[in-house]
Design a protein around this motif. Sequence first.
Motif, PDB file in Angstrom:
ATOM      1  N   HIS B  23       0.840  -1.189   0.000  1.00 53.27           N
ATOM      2  CA  HIS B  23       0.000   0.000   0.000  1.00 53.27           C
ATOM      3  C   HIS B  23       0.878   1.243   0.000  1.00 53.27           C
ATOM      4  N   ALA B  24       0.650   2.114  -0.937  1.00 54.47           N
ATOM      5  CA  ALA B  24       1.329   3.417  -1.012  1.00 54.47           C
ATOM      6  C   ALA B  24       2.845   3.259  -0.869  1.00 54.47           C
ATOM      7  N   GLY B  25       3.381   2.338  -1.626  1.00 56.36           N
ATOM      8  CA  GLY B  25       4.832   2.186  -1.642  1.00 56.36           C
ATOM      9  C   GLY B  25       5.396   1.458  -0.438  1.00 56.36           C
ATOM     10  N   ARG B  26       4.508   0.984   0.432  1.00 57.38           N
ATOM     11  CA  ARG B  26       5.006   0.237   1.592  1.00 57.38           C
ATOM     12  C   ARG B  26       4.473  -1.187   1.537  1.00 57.38           C
ATOM     13  N   THR B  27       5.140  -2.054   2.251  1.00 60.55           N
ATOM     14  CA  THR B  27       4.674  -3.440   2.224  1.00 60.55           C
ATOM     15  C   THR B  27       4.435  -3.944   3.646  1.00 60.55           C
ATOM     16  N   PHE B  28       3.319  -4.647   3.788  1.00 58.74           N
ATOM     17  CA  PHE B  28       2.892  -5.150   5.093  1.00 58.74           C
ATOM     18  C   PHE B  28       2.683  -6.656   5.019  1.00 58.74           C
ATOM     19  N   ALA B  29       2.625  -7.283   6.178  1.00 60.27           N
ATOM     20  CA  ALA B  29       2.226  -8.682   6.236  1.00 60.27           C
ATOM     21  C   ALA B  29       0.986  -8.754   7.129  1.00 60.27           C
ATOM     22  N   ALA B  40      -1.295  -7.316  11.860  1.00 58.63           N
ATOM     23  CA  ALA B  40      -0.482  -6.783  10.760  1.00 58.63           C
ATOM     24  C   ALA B  40       0.857  -6.298  11.286  1.00 58.63           C
ATOM     25  N   THR B  41       1.898  -6.537  10.488  1.00 60.67           N
ATOM     26  CA  THR B  41       3.235  -6.025  10.821  1.00 60.67           C
ATOM     27  C   THR B  41       3.856  -5.456   9.544  1.00 60.67           C
ATOM     28  N   ASP B  42       5.028  -4.851   9.711  1.00 63.20           N
ATOM     29  CA  ASP B  42       5.841  -4.508   8.548  1.00 63.20           C
ATOM     30  C   ASP B  42       5.997  -5.766   7.710  1.00 63.20           C
ATOM     31  N   GLY B  43       6.124  -5.587   6.392  1.00 65.48           N
ATOM     32  CA  GLY B  43       6.184  -6.763   5.532  1.00 65.48           C
ATOM     33  C   GLY B  43       7.566  -7.360   5.368  1.00 65.48           C
ATOM     34  N   LEU B  44       8.598  -6.578   5.733  1.00 70.55           N
ATOM     35  CA  LEU B  44       9.957  -7.048   5.460  1.00 70.55           C
ATOM     36  C   LEU B  44      10.690  -7.413   6.745  1.00 70.55           C
ATOM     37  N   CYS B  45      11.440  -8.493   6.654  1.00 70.11           N
ATOM     38  CA  CYS B  45      12.254  -8.941   7.768  1.00 70.11           C
ATOM     39  C   CYS B  45      13.278  -7.858   8.118  1.00 70.11           C
ATOM     40  N   VAL B  50      13.603  -9.235   3.576  1.00 67.94           N
ATOM     41  CA  VAL B  50      12.939 -10.265   2.789  1.00 67.94           C
ATOM     42  C   VAL B  50      11.447 -10.244   3.136  1.00 67.94           C
ATOM     43  N   HIS B  51      10.574 -10.536   2.146  1.00 67.18           N
ATOM     44  CA  HIS B  51       9.131 -10.545   2.411  1.00 67.18           C
ATOM     45  C   HIS B  51       8.747 -11.666   3.371  1.00 67.18           C
ATOM     46  N   VAL B  99     -10.743  -7.086   5.862  1.00 67.54           N
ATOM     47  CA  VAL B  99      -9.678  -6.851   6.837  1.00 67.54           C
ATOM     48  C   VAL B  99      -9.134  -5.442   6.611  1.00 67.54           C
ATOM     49  N   LEU B 100      -9.206  -4.613   7.660  1.00 72.60           N
ATOM     50  CA  LEU B 100      -8.749  -3.230   7.557  1.00 72.60           C
ATOM     51  C   LEU B 100      -7.519  -3.021   8.429  1.00 72.60           C
ATOM     52  N   VAL B 101      -6.563  -2.291   7.872  1.00 68.52           N
ATOM     53  CA  VAL B 101      -5.314  -2.040   8.593  1.00 68.52           C
ATOM     54  C   VAL B 101      -5.125  -0.537   8.743  1.00 68.52           C
ATOM     55  N   GLN B 102      -4.729  -0.122   9.924  1.00 67.28           N
ATOM     56  CA  GLN B 102      -4.422   1.295  10.125  1.00 67.28           C
ATOM     57  C   GLN B 102      -2.922   1.497   9.868  1.00 67.28           C
ATOM     58  N   VAL B 103      -2.608   2.013   8.697  1.00 67.17           N
ATOM     59  CA  VAL B 103      -1.223   1.983   8.230  1.00 67.17           C
ATOM     60  C   VAL B 103      -0.370   3.162   8.707  1.00 67.17           C
ATOM     61  N   GLY B 104      -0.860   3.997   9.556  1.00 71.03           N
ATOM     62  CA  GLY B 104      -0.190   5.264   9.912  1.00 71.03           C
ATOM     63  C   GLY B 104       1.232   5.243  10.345  1.00 71.03           C
TER      64      GLY B 104
END
Lengths: 404, 104
Positions: B23-29, B40-45, B50-51, B99-104
Amino acid sequence: MVIGAGECGGRAALALRDLGFEGPVTLVGDEPHLPYERPPLSKEAMTGEAPAIKAIATDALFAERAIRHIHSVRAVAIDRAAHVVQLSDGSSLPYEKLLLATGSVPRKLPMPGLGGRCVYLRTFNDALAIRAHLSAGNRVAIIGGGFIGLELAAAARKLGAAVTVIEAQPRILMRGVPAEIAEIIHKAHEAEGVAIRTGQGIAAIDDDGKEVGITLADGQRVVADLAVIGIGAVPVTALAAEAGLAIDNGIAVDEQLRTADPDIFAAGDCCSFPLAVYGGRRVRLEAWRNAQEQGALAAKNILGGEEVHAAVPWFWSDQYGLTLQIAGLSDEGRSIVRRDLDDGAFILFHLAEDGRLVAASGIGPGNAVARDIRLAEMLIAKRASPAPEALGSQAVKLKSLLAA
Amino acid sequence: MSDWVEACAAGDIDEEDVMRFDHAGRTFAIYRSPDDEYFATDGLCTHEKVHLADGLVMDDIIECPKHNGRFNYKTGDARGAPVCVSLRTYPVKVNAGKVLVQVG
Ligand SMILES: Cc1cc2nc3c(=O)[nH]c(=O)nc-3n(C[C@H](O)[C@H](O)[C@H](O)COP(=O)(O)OP(=O)(O)OC[C@H]3O[C@@H](n4cnc5c(N)ncnc54)[C@H](O)[C@@H]3O)c2cc1C
Ligand code: FES
């Protein structure tokens, strides 16, 4: 006290503190650096402008955890009766318990003619020296088609060097990698322009310090600006041997990583140990995760634990966009079941005579095989004998087999 | 406060599994736990970027596919070598099957 400030020694020192040990911890290493990760040294990480060391701890962390790190100093002798270690700077240090985590070093090519342009890769300093020669237009010869050599070949291609890989065996990756997977890697290298000469012994080497000429068994010559020799590694055991400890393809320890001396342990690349998952078969591993696991386990047992090393061996390698992962030792298997995954990735499951899953080898782009290899590893640890049809079918989730 | 964004349908993720969400140039898991909660967490180790979505979820642990670094995905805590830096976590809610994530 820990001798050898590599992956294993560094992790062990930290683990001693994690486990609540409050006595003095000293980590002695002969390299000038903080303990660091070796795997990036042969991989893409080295292709950047100024490759950085990937340390596993900082000086600040060692200070905070009261770990004394003595660098650039070698342990030269162990006086077991007096419980004292002699160091190369002339000082000596007493110990109550000693962990040998001396690692391994590249096997030397037993040939005359080697000079300044014939090098080995083990340390960060080695890697920097090699990096200086990996530029477009330069010619690099890699002697030995094992993991380190092949990863380095991929990195050298990325930097535009011309690369020739010379392997004495009939194919690359003879040791521990199934032919089907070695072939994928072979093709990837050829597609990237690497020349691979298999089944080629070396008749002669001449190295004048500017250029290396390698004469192959069939008379052909390979001329290169740099030859990197990657023909395996040998455990660092002299210190232990001179102290009278048993050596058996590495410092011999039991399944709790103890030598015959109750106050001396060994772990990581330098030791051979009985592998519980294969009925106590004695092995020596040269693998990064094993070094971590054994470092942590040695710390536990040094503090009075009696835990057995029960882990399944695990290894990975990255070349171009491909990642290979292997769980278990595939030579334990007698038959193979193949499972195809998306994007051309696949896994080979190695089954023993009695149907038990003993190893799994996978290759694919990115991390395509990671999850299934990890699940296979858990199945191997459980000594499971999953139905071959289930293993072979992508429709059957491996996780469901684990629950069974 | 920043927005809640829709990541996926609740049924898109199996129980005890993970999905990547960009989302918006960022990646989540995005995770679905064995007891059917979403996280939900950051998508990268934090070890080598790594994803994590290619990794394995076991109970409340996500294991990185690259070198098996472990995190608790509910709290983001790093759980053992080689990872030492924790993941950032994000609030999640499920609304009308989304599923909704608050990405702030
Ligand atoms: C280029 C390269 C790439 C690799 N890639 C992978 C990979 O992709 N996957 C994988 O699983 N594994 C890989 N490995 C293997 C992995 O790095 C090793 O298994 C791991 O480093 C072993 O850790 P160790 O602490 O046992 O030994 P080491 O890391 O070798 O550390 C031992 C340390 O002890 C020091 N020492 C030895 N004797 C003394 C003494 N008498 N006094 C003081 N210090 C001493 C040594 O100088 C060294 O610093 C790779 C290794 C190399 C070299
Ligand atoms: S990249 Fe995640 S553990 Fe190394």
